[in-house]
Structures are given as C-alpha cells and as structure tokens.
Design a protein around this motif. Structure first.
Motif, PDB file in Angstrom:
ATOM      1  N   GLY A   1       0.830  -1.205   0.000  1.00 33.56           N
ATOM      2  CA  GLY A   1       0.000   0.000   0.000  1.00 33.56           C
ATOM      3  C   GLY A   1       0.865   1.256   0.000  1.00 33.56           C
ATOM      4  O   GLY A   1       0.600   2.217  -0.728  1.00 33.56           O
ATOM      5  N   LYS A   2       1.931   1.213   0.813  1.00 28.29           N
ATOM      6  CA  LYS A   2       2.862   2.353   0.861  1.00 28.29           C
ATOM      7  C   LYS A   2       3.543   2.555  -0.482  1.00 28.29           C
ATOM      8  O   LYS A   2       3.625   3.669  -0.999  1.00 28.29           O
ATOM      9  CB  LYS A   2       3.948   2.079   1.927  1.00 28.29           C
ATOM     10  CG  LYS A   2       3.605   2.598   3.306  1.00 28.29           C
ATOM     11  CD  LYS A   2       4.831   3.316   3.939  1.00 28.29           C
ATOM     12  CE  LYS A   2       4.398   4.091   5.180  1.00 28.29           C
ATOM     13  NZ  LYS A   2       4.469   3.242   6.404  1.00 28.29           N
TER      14      LYS A   2
ATOM     15  N   GLY B   1       2.631   1.427  -3.470  1.00 30.95           N
ATOM     16  CA  GLY B   1       1.744   1.637  -4.613  1.00 30.95           C
ATOM     17  C   GLY B   1       0.880   2.875  -4.492  1.00 30.95           C
ATOM     18  O   GLY B   1       0.447   3.436  -5.482  1.00 30.95           O
ATOM     19  N   GLY B   2       0.596   3.272  -3.239  1.00 33.23           N
ATOM     20  CA  GLY B   2      -0.235   4.437  -3.029  1.00 33.23           C
ATOM     21  C   GLY B   2      -1.702   4.112  -2.817  1.00 33.23           C
ATOM     22  O   GLY B   2      -2.575   4.687  -3.444  1.00 33.23           O
ATOM     23  N   PHE B   3      -1.984   3.162  -1.917  1.00 30.73           N
ATOM     24  CA  PHE B   3      -3.366   2.936  -1.508  1.00 30.73           C
ATOM     25  C   PHE B   3      -3.421   2.706   0.003  1.00 30.73           C
ATOM     26  O   PHE B   3      -2.409   2.393   0.632  1.00 30.73           O
ATOM     27  CB  PHE B   3      -4.013   1.772  -2.286  1.00 30.73           C
ATOM     28  CG  PHE B   3      -3.322   0.434  -2.129  1.00 30.73           C
ATOM     29  CD1 PHE B   3      -3.686  -0.450  -1.124  1.00 30.73           C
ATOM     30  CD2 PHE B   3      -2.304   0.056  -3.007  1.00 30.73           C
ATOM     31  CE1 PHE B   3      -3.061  -1.691  -0.990  1.00 30.73           C
ATOM     32  CE2 PHE B   3      -1.670  -1.185  -2.884  1.00 30.73           C
ATOM     33  CZ  PHE B   3      -2.056  -2.051  -1.873  1.00 30.73           C
ATOM     34  N   LYS B   4      -4.619   2.904   0.560  1.00 28.87           N
ATOM     35  CA  LYS B   4      -4.800   2.848   2.009  1.00 28.87           C
ATOM     36  C   LYS B   4      -4.965   1.398   2.473  1.00 28.87           C
ATOM     37  O   LYS B   4      -5.658   0.621   1.823  1.00 28.87           O
ATOM     38  CB  LYS B   4      -6.048   3.663   2.373  1.00 28.87           C
ATOM     39  CG  LYS B   4      -6.154   4.021   3.843  1.00 28.87           C
ATOM     40  CD  LYS B   4      -7.363   4.917   4.084  1.00 28.87           C
ATOM     41  CE  LYS B   4      -8.326   4.199   5.001  1.00 28.87           C
ATOM     42  NZ  LYS B   4      -9.617   4.854   5.148  1.00 28.87           N
ATOM     43  N   VAL B   5      -4.331   1.063   3.591  1.00 29.91           N
ATOM     44  CA  VAL B   5      -4.458  -0.295   4.133  1.00 29.91           C
ATOM     45  C   VAL B   5      -4.851  -0.237   5.603  1.00 29.91           C
ATOM     46  O   VAL B   5      -4.209   0.454   6.395  1.00 29.91           O
ATOM     47  CB  VAL B   5      -3.138  -1.084   3.980  1.00 29.91           C
ATOM     48  CG1 VAL B   5      -3.269  -2.480   4.586  1.00 29.91           C
ATOM     49  CG2 VAL B   5      -2.730  -1.190   2.510  1.00 29.91           C
TER      50      VAL B   5
ATOM     51  N   ILE C   1      -8.076  -4.589   4.866  1.00 33.21           N
ATOM     52  CA  ILE C   1      -8.938  -3.794   3.984  1.00 33.21           C
ATOM     53  C   ILE C   1      -8.061  -2.806   3.229  1.00 33.21           C
ATOM     54  O   ILE C   1      -7.315  -2.026   3.835  1.00 33.21           O
ATOM     55  CB  ILE C   1      -9.984  -3.016   4.808  1.00 33.21           C
ATOM     56  CG1 ILE C   1     -10.800  -3.994   5.665  1.00 33.21           C
ATOM     57  CG2 ILE C   1     -10.894  -2.187   3.896  1.00 33.21           C
ATOM     58  CD1 ILE C   1     -11.572  -3.319   6.789  1.00 33.21           C
ATOM     59  N   MET C   2      -8.133  -2.866   1.912  1.00 32.36           N
ATOM     60  CA  MET C   2      -7.369  -1.926   1.072  1.00 32.36           C
ATOM     61  C   MET C   2      -8.350  -1.013   0.360  1.00 32.36           C
ATOM     62  O   MET C   2      -9.440  -1.451   0.002  1.00 32.36           O
ATOM     63  CB  MET C   2      -6.579  -2.687  -0.001  1.00 32.36           C
ATOM     64  CG  MET C   2      -5.564  -3.646   0.551  1.00 32.36           C
ATOM     65  SD  MET C   2      -5.056  -4.871  -0.714  1.00 32.36           S
ATOM     66  CE  MET C   2      -5.708  -6.354   0.048  1.00 32.36           C
ATOM     67  N   GLU C   3      -7.940   0.230   0.139  1.00 36.99           N
ATOM     68  CA  GLU C   3      -8.820   1.114  -0.626  1.00 36.99           C
ATOM     69  C   GLU C   3      -8.009   2.069  -1.490  1.00 36.99           C
ATOM     70  O   GLU C   3      -7.035   2.668  -1.043  1.00 36.99           O
ATOM     71  CB  GLU C   3      -9.737   1.927   0.296  1.00 36.99           C
ATOM     72  CG  GLU C   3     -10.700   2.825  -0.505  1.00 36.99           C
ATOM     73  CD  GLU C   3     -11.858   3.354   0.333  1.00 36.99           C
ATOM     74  OE1 GLU C   3     -11.719   3.388   1.569  1.00 36.99           O
ATOM     75  OE2 GLU C   3     -12.885   3.725  -0.270  1.00 36.99           O
ATOM     76  N   TYR C   4      -8.439   2.198  -2.742  1.00 38.76           N
ATOM     77  CA  TYR C   4      -7.845   3.167  -3.656  1.00 38.76           C
ATOM     78  C   TYR C   4      -8.964   4.051  -4.200  1.00 38.76           C
ATOM     79  O   TYR C   4      -9.923   3.560  -4.804  1.00 38.76           O
ATOM     80  CB  TYR C   4      -7.111   2.467  -4.802  1.00 38.76           C
ATOM     81  CG  TYR C   4      -6.776   3.409  -5.931  1.00 38.76           C
ATOM     82  CD1 TYR C   4      -5.808   4.402  -5.763  1.00 38.76           C
ATOM     83  CD2 TYR C   4      -7.449   3.346  -7.139  1.00 38.76           C
ATOM     84  CE1 TYR C   4      -5.527   5.296  -6.779  1.00 38.76           C
ATOM     85  CE2 TYR C   4      -7.166   4.234  -8.160  1.00 38.76           C
ATOM     86  CZ  TYR C   4      -6.207   5.213  -7.973  1.00 38.76           C
ATOM     87  OH  TYR C   4      -5.945   6.091  -8.978  1.00 38.76           O
TER      88      TYR C   4
ATOM     89  N   MET D   1      -4.246  -4.390  -6.579  1.00 42.13           N
ATOM     90  CA  MET D   1      -4.420  -3.075  -5.952  1.00 42.13           C
ATOM     91  C   MET D   1      -3.185  -2.212  -6.159  1.00 42.13           C
ATOM     92  O   MET D   1      -3.271  -1.005  -6.430  1.00 42.13           O
ATOM     93  CB  MET D   1      -4.694  -3.224  -4.444  1.00 42.13           C
ATOM     94  CG  MET D   1      -6.080  -3.678  -4.098  1.00 42.13           C
ATOM     95  SD  MET D   1      -7.394  -2.599  -4.711  1.00 42.13           S
ATOM     96  CE  MET D   1      -7.345  -1.248  -3.553  1.00 42.13           C
ATOM     97  N   TYR D   2      -2.028  -2.844  -6.029  1.00 41.49           N
ATOM     98  CA  TYR D   2      -0.761  -2.130  -6.243  1.00 41.49           C
ATOM     99  C   TYR D   2      -0.713  -1.553  -7.662  1.00 41.49           C
ATOM    100  O   TYR D   2      -0.402  -0.368  -7.860  1.00 41.49           O
ATOM    101  CB  TYR D   2       0.400  -3.101  -5.993  1.00 41.49           C
ATOM    102  CG  TYR D   2       1.757  -2.546  -6.340  1.00 41.49           C
ATOM    103  CD1 TYR D   2       2.448  -1.740  -5.429  1.00 41.49           C
ATOM    104  CD2 TYR D   2       2.350  -2.821  -7.567  1.00 41.49           C
ATOM    105  CE1 TYR D   2       3.689  -1.223  -5.757  1.00 41.49           C
ATOM    106  CE2 TYR D   2       3.585  -2.312  -7.895  1.00 41.49           C
ATOM    107  CZ  TYR D   2       4.253  -1.514  -6.990  1.00 41.49           C
ATOM    108  OH  TYR D   2       5.476  -1.009  -7.320  1.00 41.49           O
TER     109      TYR D   2
END
Ligand code: BES
Ligand code: MN
Ligand code: ZN
Length: 478
Positions: free
Chosen positions: A187-188, A190-194, A225-228, A279-280
C-alpha cells in the motif's frame, strides 16, 4: 525489471520482430549470407534466429498469425519466454526490441513474455547471487511502443512479481499477520490505504467463519482492507475485490493426506496475493476506478481447539453453517468477507480463491472456473479480458439445484455439497453471503505451477491478475 524507450545504438543486443521474410533487410547490417541462413531456419518451421555479431547479438523473431488474435498474442508472449532463456544463456544484461511487424503491440507482448519468464524467487538460496538472471533491462525503439504502454507494462510486471513472491513464501515466514504487513508495505509503495483488523477486532465484528477456521491455529487471524480512491472515478459505487488468504491449508481435523495433496498448500492465499498485487497496479497506474479489496487470512490447522466436523458456526451475517468438512475452510472465511462487502453498497464484487480441487480437476491449468450473478455484459467483458490476456474463463451455472445440495438438517446451510458439482456447490455457498452483482473466480488449478511453463515460472503464477487488470482498464468505457 527496468523498461525504457530509447533510440538505441545498433551495436547492442536487439530483437527484430518481423512478420514477413521480405523484412529481413530491416535488420541493421545483415549480409546476404545471413539472410539466406535466416530464411533456411525460418523455412524449417523455427521461429527465432540468432545472429552472433561478435560483440553483440541480433535475434530475429518471425511472427506468424494464428487462427485468432488471442492466439497470435499468446505466441508473442511465448516467444518472449524463449528469448528470455536465450538472453540469460548468453549472459546478456539487456535487450532492445524493434517491431518491424504490422502488429502494433508485438514488441510489448514479447516484452511481457520476457519479463514474466525472468521472475526468480531466490530468497532462500545461499547461492542467490550466482543463480540470478543476468538480464535486467528491456528497451524499445521509439516506434515499437509508447511511453505510457511501457510504464504500464512495467507496473503490471512489478505487481505480478510481488504476488508471485507472496505465494512462494512458505508459512514459516508468511503467517496471516505477516501477510497483512506485506500488504501494508505494498500500500505504501503503490499508493493505496491499508487497514488491518486484528483478532480482537475480528472477534468484536463476530466474523464467525474466519474465527472458526482459526481456532486450530496458534497464530492469530487478520482481516485486511485496502482502498484506492482516484481523483475522478468512473464508478459511483465501489468495486470490491476479495481474496482468499489461507496462508496454509492442512485441511484442519479433516486432515489432507501427505505427501502430494498438502505440498503446495502454502499457495492457498493465491487469491489474496492476486488482489493485493492488483491493488498495487491499480493505484500505481492511477486507474480511474474506486476499488476496495478485502483479505481474510488465517492458516487452517488441526490444533487442540480446532473446529470439528459437526460443529455449527454462526457467521458474521448471522447465517448458521453446519461444518461437515473442516477442509472446506475457504468458503467459511470468504462468507464473512462477502458479508462485510455489503456495507459499501458495491457496484460489483469480484472474488479470487483457490477454492476447490473440483475446479482444478475440471479445467486443469489452462483456465479459470468462474460463476456469478453479475450482469451479462459484465460477464462478457470478463471473457474478453480473459481472451486478450490468455487467462481464459469457463463459466459454470449457479442453478438452484446445486443450492439444494448444501441444505443442512440442523443449520441454514452446510459447508459441503456432496460428491458431485464441487466447484459449483462451493460457489452456491458463497452466493449465500452476497446481495450485489458478484463474480467468483476459482483459481485452484492455475495459481501455482509445479514446473515452469512458458512465461509462467515454477511456483506462484499470479494467473488471473492480467485478466482482472485488463477488465478494470476497460471498465466504464464502451
Ligand atoms: N485449498 C483447497 C482447494 C485446493 C485444492 C486448492 C487443490 C489448490 C489445489 C480447499 O480449501 C479445499 O480443501 N477444498 C476441498 C473442499 C471439499 C472438502 C468440499 C476440496 O476441493 O477437496
Ligand atoms: Mn481446504
Ligand atoms: Zn483451502
């Protein structure tokens, strides 16, 4: 791997892609003797020619059209895998691709094959340095690809490498907690929230399916939970991905026989690896789609407090499940994740799971068994993506009668459906926890390769990720 577009000096290793022997004269400095040699090789039904220029190599690939565009594309990827082996054999560190054929994406497809075949997992080899492939860079001449295409390919390959590595990591490293940490790191990067839910939070949320599978384990479960969220999304309501994260499947008290059936069960989190890798890529490419991904994770073990055949479990949804086989654990943890997804009022939910031996037995390693309640045009879009990426789909029906097979005498449903239709009865179990358009992909047959095959290296394959990314890259566009 590194990918670049450059105008390359000719005195470096190059691959020329041609689709006509008349184009041999486009190979810089080719002599009459070399031309007739190349013609003889190609006429003998070989597709690649090596010209040793003493100081550098020129390779020539003769691209032949197959029956369908999908097959021609796949032939290019496979040619890439062959080229990868030749490059490393000659200890080359880079290769430049020049597309002289009429097929615009030929160089990209060859590069994809080279890059995917060049993956290695050497973390546990003491001689890792010696074993490392020499090839590290792929270049394109200016007309062979666009800057955007090359950047996207680099990201997709990176995502696939990451997913394969997660699958290849054994349980001795990759516990459920470690998997969550790895996803946080992705997440860090790639730039998405974890967000990681720990055992206490999972208990508070009453995720009975995940907790029951975890009871035989000494390691706690996680729910990640991941979110972009893009700046401008094409979808109003989120798309939710769900990946089965069984970091090891012993079968639990319904223990799998060993050897053979347990050997590859570190790969039972292949779905989790696929969706977190996706997600990445989605975030890195900044696709205009709002996507959430869920990974329920635990190992499945026969520890002292393990759930037993005959137990009745109350799932997070409130549904009760009679457990008749503790080895049907994937559906237990996925039931809770699919229920959790309801809160997002999703436009579409897509799950990936190494769910059944039945799916693997039915179509083997050449495709994915899928089923779902998504609209017909969504299903068609998935099929198209599967064909384009050669990660093909076989759809199974979700007929009511298969649902009858999981009716229980003492609970709402049971977690096994009898001897026949195993992939579908598993799907019917999952369907019970959905109230939105949904697709289920059973990747049991494809997520792990016992031997290298073309550009799929031994071990984790991430098979299905290119299909999913292709679907999302076309999403919302007519
Ligand atoms: N993880 C397995 C499915 C699997 C089998 C994946 C082979 C990859 C290769 C899954 O949890 C499982 O054990 N499924 C059982 C279900 C059965 C007990 C109803 C199966 O397919 O045998
Ligand atoms: Mn199992
Ligand atoms: Zn399993």
């Amino acid at each position: 791997m590194e990918f670049k577009i450059q105008q390359k000096a000719t005195k470096k290793h190059q691959l020329y892609i041609i689709d006509d022997l008349g184009k041999l004269n486009q190979v810089a400095g080719i002599t009459t003797e070399e031309t007739s040699y190349a013609k003889a090789v190609f006429n003998a039904e070989q597709t690649q020619v090596t010209l040793n220029r003493y100081g550098y190599f020129n390779f020539i690939y003769l691209l032949k059209s197959k029956k369908t565009e999908a097959q021609t594309n796949e032939a290019c990827r496979k040619a890439g895998a062959e080229l990868q082996a030749i490059c490393n054999k000659h200890k080359l560190d880079e290769i430049t691709l020049t597309n002289c054929s009429a097929q615009a994406n030929a160089a990209l497809l060859v590069a994809e094959g080279v890059a995917l075949a060049n993956y290695q997992f050497l973390k546990y080899r003491t001689e890792a340095k010696k074993l490392t492939n020499t090839l590290t860079r792929i270049f394109f001449t200016k007309d062979s690809a666009t800057v955007k295409e090359v950047a996207q390919l680099e990201t997709i390959v990176d995502a696939i490498y990451r997913a394969r590595t997660l699958v290849n990591e054994p349980l001795s490293y990759l516990t459920a907690e470690q998997l969550a940490k790895e996803i946080a790191a992705m997440g860090k990067a790639g730039g998405f929230k974890v967000t990681i839910l720990n055992k206490a939070r999972i208990e508070k949320e009453k995720m009975g399916g995940l907790l029951s599978v975890n009871r035989g384990s000494i390691d706690p479960p996680t729910f990640t939970i991941m979110e972009y969220v893009p700046k401008k999304a094409l979808n109003k309501k989120p798309i939710v991905l769900v990946g089965k994260g069984v970091v090891y499947d012993t079968g639990g008290l319904s223990l799998k026989p060993t050897p053979n059936s347990m050997d590859r069960m570190k790969s039972d989190m292949g779905g989790a690896a696929l969706v977190s890798g996706a997600m990445y890529a989605i975030a890195k490419m900044q696709l205009p789609v709002h996507v959430i991904a869920l990974v329920p994770a635990t190992d499945n073990r026969p520890g002292e407090n393990a759930y037993v055949p005959g137990d009745v479990i109350t799932m997070m949804s409130g549904a009760t499940v009679e457990v008749l086989n503790t080895d049907a654990e994937g559906r237990m943890i996925l039931g809770d994740a699919l229920h959790w997804a309801k809160q997002y009022k999703p436009e579409l939910v897509i799950d990936f799971a190494t769910l059944t031996g039945a799916a693997s037995a039915a179509v083997g390693e050449h495709g994915i068994v899928c089923m779902g309640t998504a609209a017909e045009d969504t299903k068609q879009a998935f099929r198209d993506s599967g064909n384009r990426q050669y990660e093909r789909l076989v759809e199974y029906p979700l007929w009511d009668e298969y649902g009858d097979q999981i009716k229980s005498d003492i609970a709402d449903i049971k977690n096994v459906g009898g001897a026949t239709g195993g992939a579908i009865t598993a799907g019917k179990f999952l369907e019970h926890f959905t109230n939105y358009p949904w697709m289920h992909f059973d990747i049991a047959g494809v997520s792990f390769a016992m031997a290298k095959k073309g550009y799929n290296t031994v071990g984790g394959t991430a098979y299905g990720m290119r299909m999913l990314l292709d679907f999302l890259m076309h999403y919302g566009k007519a």
